[in-house]
Design a protein around this motif. Structure first.
Motif, PDB file in Angstrom:
ATOM      1  N   PRO A 135       0.838  -1.213   0.000  1.00 44.11           N
ATOM      2  CA  PRO A 135       0.000   0.000   0.000  1.00 44.11           C
ATOM      3  C   PRO A 135       0.870   1.259   0.000  1.00 44.11           C
ATOM      4  O   PRO A 135       1.833   1.360   0.751  1.00 44.11           O
ATOM      5  CB  PRO A 135      -0.791  -0.128   1.311  1.00 44.11           C
ATOM      6  N   GLY A 136       0.551   2.178  -0.888  1.00 41.06           N
ATOM      7  CA  GLY A 136       1.350   3.386  -1.022  1.00 41.06           C
ATOM      8  C   GLY A 136       2.598   3.202  -1.862  1.00 41.06           C
ATOM      9  O   GLY A 136       3.321   4.172  -2.103  1.00 41.06           O
ATOM     10  N   GLY A 137       2.880   1.980  -2.308  1.00 43.28           N
ATOM     11  CA  GLY A 137       4.090   1.709  -3.096  1.00 43.28           C
ATOM     12  C   GLY A 137       3.903   2.029  -4.561  1.00 43.28           C
ATOM     13  O   GLY A 137       2.788   2.111  -5.073  1.00 43.28           O
ATOM     14  N   LYS A 138       5.025   2.214  -5.247  1.00 40.72           N
ATOM     15  CA  LYS A 138       5.005   2.449  -6.689  1.00 40.72           C
ATOM     16  C   LYS A 138       6.219   1.782  -7.314  1.00 40.72           C
ATOM     17  O   LYS A 138       7.261   1.623  -6.676  1.00 40.72           O
ATOM     18  CB  LYS A 138       4.975   3.945  -7.007  1.00 40.72           C
ATOM     19  N   LYS A 139       6.049   1.398  -8.575  1.00 41.19           N
ATOM     20  CA  LYS A 139       7.096   0.659  -9.261  1.00 41.19           C
ATOM     21  C   LYS A 139       7.082   1.014 -10.732  1.00 41.19           C
ATOM     22  O   LYS A 139       6.019   1.175 -11.340  1.00 41.19           O
ATOM     23  CB  LYS A 139       6.867  -0.848  -9.079  1.00 41.19           C
ATOM     24  N   LEU A 140       8.293   1.136 -11.315  1.00 40.41           N
ATOM     25  CA  LEU A 140       8.421   1.405 -12.742  1.00 40.41           C
ATOM     26  C   LEU A 140       8.626   0.100 -13.509  1.00 40.41           C
ATOM     27  O   LEU A 140       9.251  -0.836 -13.004  1.00 40.41           O
ATOM     28  CB  LEU A 140       9.603   2.334 -13.020  1.00 40.41           C
ATOM     29  N   ILE A 141       8.099   0.070 -14.721  1.00 42.03           N
ATOM     30  CA  ILE A 141       8.321  -1.092 -15.575  1.00 42.03           C
ATOM     31  C   ILE A 141       8.541  -0.616 -17.002  1.00 42.03           C
ATOM     32  O   ILE A 141       7.862   0.296 -17.491  1.00 42.03           O
ATOM     33  CB  ILE A 141       7.141  -2.095 -15.492  1.00 42.03           C
ATOM     34  N   LYS A 142       9.550  -1.197 -17.650  1.00 46.00           N
ATOM     35  CA  LYS A 142       9.886  -0.827 -19.035  1.00 46.00           C
ATOM     36  C   LYS A 142       8.894  -1.481 -19.982  1.00 46.00           C
ATOM     37  O   LYS A 142       8.683  -2.695 -19.927  1.00 46.00           O
ATOM     38  CB  LYS A 142      11.302  -1.271 -19.360  1.00 46.00           C
ATOM     39  N   ILE A 143       8.307  -0.670 -20.875  1.00 43.81           N
ATOM     40  CA  ILE A 143       7.340  -1.215 -21.825  1.00 43.81           C
ATOM     41  C   ILE A 143       7.825  -1.099 -23.275  1.00 43.81           C
ATOM     42  O   ILE A 143       7.339  -1.833 -24.139  1.00 43.81           O
ATOM     43  CB  ILE A 143       5.963  -0.537 -21.669  1.00 43.81           C
ATOM     44  N   VAL A 144       8.767  -0.183 -23.540  1.00 44.39           N
ATOM     45  CA  VAL A 144       9.298  -0.015 -24.905  1.00 44.39           C
ATOM     46  C   VAL A 144      10.803   0.195 -24.813  1.00 44.39           C
ATOM     47  O   VAL A 144      11.288   0.895 -23.918  1.00 44.39           O
ATOM     48  CB  VAL A 144       8.650   1.184 -25.631  1.00 44.39           C
ATOM     49  N   GLU A 145      11.542  -0.399 -25.759  1.00 40.85           N
ATOM     50  CA  GLU A 145      12.995  -0.216 -25.836  1.00 40.85           C
ATOM     51  C   GLU A 145      13.389  -0.032 -27.296  1.00 40.85           C
ATOM     52  O   GLU A 145      12.869  -0.725 -28.179  1.00 40.85           O
ATOM     53  CB  GLU A 145      13.721  -1.414 -25.247  1.00 40.85           C
ATOM     54  N   ILE A 146      14.297   0.923 -27.548  1.00 42.27           N
ATOM     55  CA  ILE A 146      14.832   1.142 -28.898  1.00 42.27           C
ATOM     56  C   ILE A 146      16.347   1.056 -28.819  1.00 42.27           C
ATOM     57  O   ILE A 146      16.985   1.861 -28.124  1.00 42.27           O
ATOM     58  CB  ILE A 146      14.407   2.497 -29.485  1.00 42.27           C
ATOM     59  N   LEU A 147      16.930   0.088 -29.505  1.00 39.01           N
ATOM     60  CA  LEU A 147      18.378  -0.092 -29.524  1.00 39.01           C
ATOM     61  C   LEU A 147      18.990   0.651 -30.703  1.00 39.01           C
ATOM     62  O   LEU A 147      18.396   0.725 -31.787  1.00 39.01           O
ATOM     63  CB  LEU A 147      18.730  -1.572 -29.613  1.00 39.01           C
ATOM     64  N   ALA A 148      20.196   1.168 -30.487  1.00 38.42           N
ATOM     65  CA  ALA A 148      20.888   1.936 -31.520  1.00 38.42           C
ATOM     66  C   ALA A 148      21.277   1.035 -32.698  1.00 38.42           C
ATOM     67  O   ALA A 148      21.478  -0.177 -32.532  1.00 38.42           O
ATOM     68  CB  ALA A 148      22.136   2.584 -30.933  1.00 38.42           C
ATOM     69  N   PRO A 149      21.389   1.595 -33.893  1.00 43.40           N
ATOM     70  CA  PRO A 149      21.899   0.813 -35.029  1.00 43.40           C
ATOM     71  C   PRO A 149      23.359   0.432 -34.788  1.00 43.40           C
ATOM     72  O   PRO A 149      24.068   1.112 -34.039  1.00 43.40           O
ATOM     73  CB  PRO A 149      21.745   1.779 -36.212  1.00 43.40           C
ATOM     74  N   GLU A 150      23.779  -0.635 -35.415  1.00 44.57           N
ATOM     75  CA  GLU A 150      25.162  -1.087 -35.232  1.00 44.57           C
ATOM     76  C   GLU A 150      25.659  -1.788 -36.481  1.00 44.57           C
ATOM     77  O   GLU A 150      24.875  -2.227 -37.331  1.00 44.57           O
ATOM     78  CB  GLU A 150      25.249  -2.026 -34.032  1.00 44.57           C
ATOM     79  N   LYS A 151      26.975  -1.870 -36.556  1.00 44.43           N
ATOM     80  CA  LYS A 151      27.587  -2.578 -37.674  1.00 44.43           C
ATOM     81  C   LYS A 151      27.888  -4.010 -37.247  1.00 44.43           C
ATOM     82  O   LYS A 151      28.455  -4.235 -36.175  1.00 44.43           O
ATOM     83  CB  LYS A 151      28.874  -1.877 -38.114  1.00 44.43           C
ATOM     84  N   ILE A 152      27.505  -4.954 -38.087  1.00 41.74           N
ATOM     85  CA  ILE A 152      27.746  -6.358 -37.768  1.00 41.74           C
ATOM     86  C   ILE A 152      28.480  -7.005 -38.941  1.00 41.74           C
ATOM     87  O   ILE A 152      28.411  -6.533 -40.084  1.00 41.74           O
ATOM     88  CB  ILE A 152      26.433  -7.117 -37.478  1.00 41.74           C
ATOM     89  N   SER A 153      29.176  -8.077 -38.625  1.00 49.28           N
ATOM     90  CA  SER A 153      29.956  -8.792 -39.649  1.00 49.28           C
ATOM     91  C   SER A 153      29.153  -9.969 -40.180  1.00 49.28           C
ATOM     92  O   SER A 153      28.495 -10.689 -39.426  1.00 49.28           O
ATOM     93  CB  SER A 153      31.281  -9.288 -39.063  1.00 49.28           C
ATOM     94  N   THR A 154      29.219 -10.155 -41.469  1.00 49.06           N
ATOM     95  CA  THR A 154      28.577 -11.300 -42.110  1.00 49.06           C
ATOM     96  C   THR A 154      29.567 -12.460 -42.175  1.00 49.06           C
ATOM     97  O   THR A 154      30.767 -12.283 -41.942  1.00 49.06           O
ATOM     98  CB  THR A 154      28.128 -10.930 -43.539  1.00 49.06           C
ATOM     99  N   PRO A 155      29.103 -13.674 -42.475  1.00 49.21           N
ATOM    100  CA  PRO A 155      30.036 -14.809 -42.636  1.00 49.21           C
ATOM    101  C   PRO A 155      31.098 -14.555 -43.709  1.00 49.21           C
ATOM    102  O   PRO A 155      32.173 -15.177 -43.684  1.00 49.21           O
ATOM    103  CB  PRO A 155      29.109 -15.965 -43.041  1.00 49.21           C
ATOM    104  N   GLU A 156      30.807 -13.623 -44.635  1.00 47.55           N
ATOM    105  CA  GLU A 156      31.783 -13.296 -45.682  1.00 47.55           C
ATOM    106  C   GLU A 156      32.717 -12.172 -45.243  1.00 47.55           C
ATOM    107  O   GLU A 156      33.433 -11.585 -46.072  1.00 47.55           O
ATOM    108  CB  GLU A 156      31.066 -12.888 -46.975  1.00 47.55           C
TER     109      GLU A 156
END
Length: 243
Positions: free
Chosen positions: A153-174
């Motif tokens: 009673p009287g408590g409050k809590k935050l919860i994450k509902i949306v997340e956006i990750l930054a673009p990144e460079k990834i390596s392909t098998p080639e």
């Protein structure tokens, strides 16, 4: 036939009230009064015994409210990937939006969980709504790896509902470098590049052991463009709780 037999063979005089002109004595009056009071008390005692749990909920129960925090969307900063000098300008590696859950009742909400129940998507420059299947997995509460918590009673809590990750460079098998676009996740649902621009309507539900399910809805708009700082990103990304 039944009415004819009833009227002819059952004397109707037995249903006539029999009044007398005698006045009640004081003892008869109090005896009658006590009997009426006893009957009323017995009636309410039976009523309470049958519906005590429902009656208790009217006064002692958790009451949940969903509120928008002062900063609904915040950034998680990271140093520039090009150098690690002290002069680096910090950039965001992700943004996430939260909702605040408050218990304004007088009993704790037991084993509270939040699920994404419904997700609708409208592509940019379109009016056709698409339903996106939800995973059915409960969300993690902020600051905890648990899906369930007790909200006092009287408590409050935050919860994450949306997340956006930054673009990144990834390596392909080639051994080629390709750019991975920013990733939008609503609840536990990752949106692919075909659904990266437009408007989403997400309905979440809170379930608790001693509470009926409660729902809240948010609307999200984003054009799929990434910005490295929150001030600029919020010009392109909008989220609001739907009343």
């Amino acid at each position: 036939m039944i009415g004819y037999s009833f009227g002819n063979y059952i004397p109707m005089e037995i249903f006539n009230p029999n009044f007398t002109d005698e006045n009640l004595t004081k003892s008869d009056y109090y005896r009658l009064l006590i009997a009426i009071i006893s009957a009323i008390i017995t009636f309410f005692a039976v009523l309470v015994a049958l519906f005590k749990d429902d009656l208790r909920e009217l006064w002692k129960r958790p009451i949940i409210q969903f509120c928008t925090p002062d900063e609904m969307t915040i950034e998680d900063l990271n140093s520039s990937l090009e150098s690690e000098t002290a002069s680096d300008i910090p950039v965001a590696k992700r943004y996430y939006s939260r909702i605040e859950v408050k218990n304004i009742g007088n009993m704790p909400a037991l084993n509270a969980e939040i699920y994404l129940d419904k997700l609708e998507y409208i592509p940019k420059d379109s009016t056709i709504s698409q339903n996106i299947e939800c995973s059915g997995a409960a969300l993690n509460w902020n600051g905890s790896e648990s899906h369930t918590i007790i909200i006092p009673p009287g408590g409050k809590k935050l919860i994450k509902i949306v997340e956006i990750l930054a673009p990144e460079k990834i390596s392909t098998p080639e051994s080629e470098k390709i750019n991975k676009p920013p990733l939008l996740t609503i609840g536990e649902i990752e949106n692919n590049k075909e659904t990266a621009k437009g408007k989403w309507t997400a309905t979440f539900s809170l379930y608790a052991q001693n509470l009926k399910p409660i729902r809240f809805t948010v609307e999200i708009e984003w054009n799929g463009v990434w910005k490295t700082r929150l001030t600029e990103f919020k010009k392109l990304y909008k989220i609001a709780q739907k009343i």
